[in-house]
Design a protein around this motif. Structure first.
Motif, PDB file in Angstrom:
ATOM      1  N   GLY A  66       7.270  -0.266  -9.275  1.00 38.02           N
ATOM      2  CA  GLY A  66       8.080   0.453  -8.313  1.00 38.02           C
ATOM      3  C   GLY A  66       7.368   0.818  -7.031  1.00 38.02           C
ATOM      4  N   LEU A  67       8.009   1.714  -6.274  1.00 37.82           N
ATOM      5  CA  LEU A  67       7.572   2.057  -4.930  1.00 37.82           C
ATOM      6  C   LEU A  67       6.142   2.580  -4.887  1.00 37.82           C
ATOM      7  N   ARG A  68       5.769   3.434  -5.824  1.00 39.48           N
ATOM      8  CA  ARG A  68       4.427   4.010  -5.811  1.00 39.48           C
ATOM      9  C   ARG A  68       3.364   2.922  -5.895  1.00 39.48           C
ATOM     10  N   ALA A  69       3.559   1.975  -6.809  1.00 35.98           N
ATOM     11  CA  ALA A  69       2.604   0.872  -6.944  1.00 35.98           C
ATOM     12  C   ALA A  69       2.640  -0.030  -5.717  1.00 35.98           C
ATOM     13  N   ALA A  70       3.836  -0.235  -5.162  1.00 32.49           N
ATOM     14  CA  ALA A  70       3.970  -1.109  -3.996  1.00 32.49           C
ATOM     15  C   ALA A  70       3.239  -0.542  -2.792  1.00 32.49           C
ATOM     16  N   ARG A  71       3.300   0.763  -2.595  1.00 28.57           N
ATOM     17  CA  ARG A  71       2.593   1.387  -1.470  1.00 28.57           C
ATOM     18  C   ARG A  71       1.098   1.062  -1.537  1.00 28.57           C
ATOM     19  N   THR A  72       0.516   1.252  -2.709  1.00 29.61           N
ATOM     20  CA  THR A  72      -0.918   0.990  -2.870  1.00 29.61           C
ATOM     21  C   THR A  72      -1.229  -0.484  -2.682  1.00 29.61           C
ATOM     22  N   ALA A  73      -0.399  -1.351  -3.264  1.00 28.80           N
ATOM     23  CA  ALA A  73      -0.643  -2.789  -3.167  1.00 28.80           C
ATOM     24  C   ALA A  73      -0.538  -3.286  -1.730  1.00 28.80           C
ATOM     25  N   LEU A  74       0.375  -2.726  -0.961  1.00 28.43           N
ATOM     26  CA  LEU A  74       0.508  -3.117   0.449  1.00 28.43           C
ATOM     27  C   LEU A  74      -0.690  -2.651   1.268  1.00 28.43           C
ATOM     28  N   LYS A  75      -1.168  -1.443   0.993  1.00 24.85           N
ATOM     29  CA  LYS A  75      -2.300  -0.912   1.737  1.00 24.85           C
ATOM     30  C   LYS A  75      -3.586  -1.677   1.441  1.00 24.85           C
ATOM     31  N   THR A  76      -3.750  -2.123   0.204  1.00 29.10           N
ATOM     32  CA  THR A  76      -4.977  -2.826  -0.176  1.00 29.10           C
ATOM     33  C   THR A  76      -4.885  -4.330   0.012  1.00 29.10           C
ATOM     34  N   GLY A  77      -3.705  -4.828   0.393  1.00 30.41           N
ATOM     35  CA  GLY A  77      -3.551  -6.254   0.627  1.00 30.41           C
ATOM     36  C   GLY A  77      -3.281  -7.070  -0.616  1.00 30.41           C
ATOM     37  N   LYS A  78      -3.007  -6.423  -1.751  1.00 30.48           N
ATOM     38  CA  LYS A  78      -2.712  -7.181  -2.973  1.00 30.48           C
ATOM     39  C   LYS A  78      -1.367  -7.882  -2.875  1.00 30.48           C
ATOM     40  N   VAL A  79      -0.444  -7.303  -2.116  1.00 29.86           N
ATOM     41  CA  VAL A  79       0.808  -7.986  -1.813  1.00 29.86           C
ATOM     42  C   VAL A  79       1.037  -7.908  -0.310  1.00 29.86           C
ATOM     43  N   ASP A  80       1.826  -8.827   0.207  1.00 30.43           N
ATOM     44  CA  ASP A  80       2.102  -8.879   1.638  1.00 30.43           C
ATOM     45  C   ASP A  80       3.399  -8.171   2.008  1.00 30.43           C
ATOM     46  N   ALA A  81       4.328  -8.113   1.086  1.00 25.86           N
ATOM     47  CA  ALA A  81       5.611  -7.459   1.321  1.00 25.86           C
ATOM     48  C   ALA A  81       6.151  -6.982  -0.017  1.00 25.86           C
ATOM     49  N   ALA A  82       7.024  -5.991   0.040  1.00 26.42           N
ATOM     50  CA  ALA A  82       7.586  -5.448  -1.196  1.00 26.42           C
ATOM     51  C   ALA A  82       9.002  -4.968  -0.947  1.00 26.42           C
ATOM     52  N   PHE A  83       9.849  -5.153  -1.952  1.00 24.26           N
ATOM     53  CA  PHE A  83      11.217  -4.641  -1.916  1.00 24.26           C
ATOM     54  C   PHE A  83      11.305  -3.430  -2.839  1.00 24.26           C
ATOM     55  N   ALA A  84      11.894  -2.365  -2.327  1.00 24.98           N
ATOM     56  CA  ALA A  84      12.033  -1.144  -3.125  1.00 24.98           C
ATOM     57  C   ALA A  84      13.049  -0.240  -2.450  1.00 24.98           C
ATOM     58  N   ARG A  85      13.529   0.746  -3.180  1.00 21.03           N
ATOM     59  CA  ARG A  85      14.287   1.815  -2.537  1.00 21.03           C
ATOM     60  C   ARG A  85      13.269   2.785  -1.957  1.00 21.03           C
ATOM     61  N   LEU A  86      13.371   3.027  -0.672  1.00 16.63           N
ATOM     62  CA  LEU A  86      12.383   3.858   0.009  1.00 16.63           C
ATOM     63  C   LEU A  86      12.725   5.330  -0.135  1.00 16.63           C
ATOM     64  N   THR A  87      11.780   6.093  -0.658  1.00 15.52           N
ATOM     65  CA  THR A  87      11.907   7.553  -0.713  1.00 15.52           C
ATOM     66  C   THR A  87      10.688   8.159  -0.037  1.00 15.52           C
TER      67      THR A  87
END
Length: 313
Positions: free
Chosen positions: A126-147
């Motif tokens: 989910g969003l919490r993991a996606a935030r970290t992954a985007l900041k560290t470059g593990k993923v380039d983009a992520a889909f989530a409901r933004l809160t």
């Protein structure tokens, strides 16, 4: 002012992880003598002994224990910066949360429209993991409901998709013969949703639905996956389940999917990315999603108040 050498820091972390100079050298692809020289240089720079040489191996001194988490952070930052600049030829890594969900269909549409570019589809919690992954470059983009705000994380987002909810009922349920049901008719009903994990953006969404329409959300029981979820709905004559219109749940002869009449709960998907990410395909994905989003495509959509401004303006 003394400056830290990244090679020395990397050698220190390798020794701390392996507790042995020889194994650290093998991990780094250098000689044990080179590792020793790098550690000596680092200890000279910081003015402290960081490692304790023991017969049983190598341990951390008190100063070493204090320095280790900072060393890991430093290397992670450096590795991310390098990945941003040198990772343009690798596949575009996109977090879709789950491959059965609407986000995966959005990526599939981009894949086909862009003449099958090189993409890695990944899943997350989910969003919490996606935030970290985007900041560290593990993923380039992520889909989530933004809160919440993205300012602290330095991320950007755009509305990506509005997905109407559908209702699942077993063939023995009183609503099974219907094609459509209203949320008013579901007031007082129990929706079984074992995948609603605490502190996730989708649980927050369905809690808002519960408060607005008087539907009880039951998230009890282990989440054994979609097959178990659909089977549980099939065996029940009184409880329902909610899914997204594009969610690809397993077919089951004992389950019926019902449309929801307006106002229908509609899940808001956003696309998130880090502006420093220079992957060549990322701007194409962002533009594809931006140009494809149409708020008015979902008439009668109901969204939590926190989502309405971005999605229904």
């Amino acid at each position: 002012m003394a400056e830290l050498d990244l090679g020395s820091v990397r050698a220190f972390v390798a020794v701390a992880d392996n507790r042995h100079f020889g194994e650290a050298a093998a991990q780094l692809g250098i000689t044990q003598q080179a590792v020793s020289k790098r550690i000596a240089k680092l200890e000279s720079t910081v003015g402290s002994v960081l490692l304790s040489r023991l017969r049983a191996g190598t341990g951390l001194s008190r100063a070493g224990e204090m320095f280790l988490p900072h060393a890991r952070t430093l290397l992670a930052t450096a590795d991310h910066a390098l990945a941003v600049l040198t990772g343009r030829d690798r596949p575009l890594r996109v977090d879709v949360l789950d491959t059965r969900l609407a986000a995966a269909e959005l990526v599939r549409d981009f894949y086909e429209a862009a003449d099958e570019p090189d993409i890695d589809v990944v899943t997350s919690t989910g969003l919490r993991a996606a935030r970290t992954a985007l900041k560290t470059g593990k993923v380039d983009a992520a889909f989530a409901r933004l809160t919440g705000s993205l300012v602290e994380d330095g991320l950007r987002s755009i509305p990506a998709h509005l997905e109407p909810a559908q209702v699942l009922v077993g063939t023995g349920h009183p609503l099974a013969g219907r094609d459509e049901v209203s949320m008013a008719e579901l007031a007082g009903a129990t929706a079984w949703m074992p995948g609603n994990a605490p502190d996730t953006e989708w649980t927050d969404f369905w809690d808002a639905v519960s408060a607005a329409f008087g539907v009880r959300i039951d998230s009890t029981g282990p989440n054994f996956g979609y097959e178990h979820f659909v089977g549980g709905i099939a065996r029940s004559t009184d409880r329902i389940g909610f899914i997204g219109e594009q969610c690809r749940v397993p077919d089951h002869p004992g389950v019926v999917r019902l449309a929801v009449a307006p106002p229908r709960p509609t899940y808001p998907w956003s696309l998130l990315w880090h502006p420093d990410n220079e992957h060549a395909l990322l701007p194409e994905l962002v533009e594809h999603i931006r140009s494809g989003f149409r708020a008015h495509h979902v008439d009668g959509a109901w969204l939590p108040e926190a989502d309405r401004a971005a999605f229904l303006a």
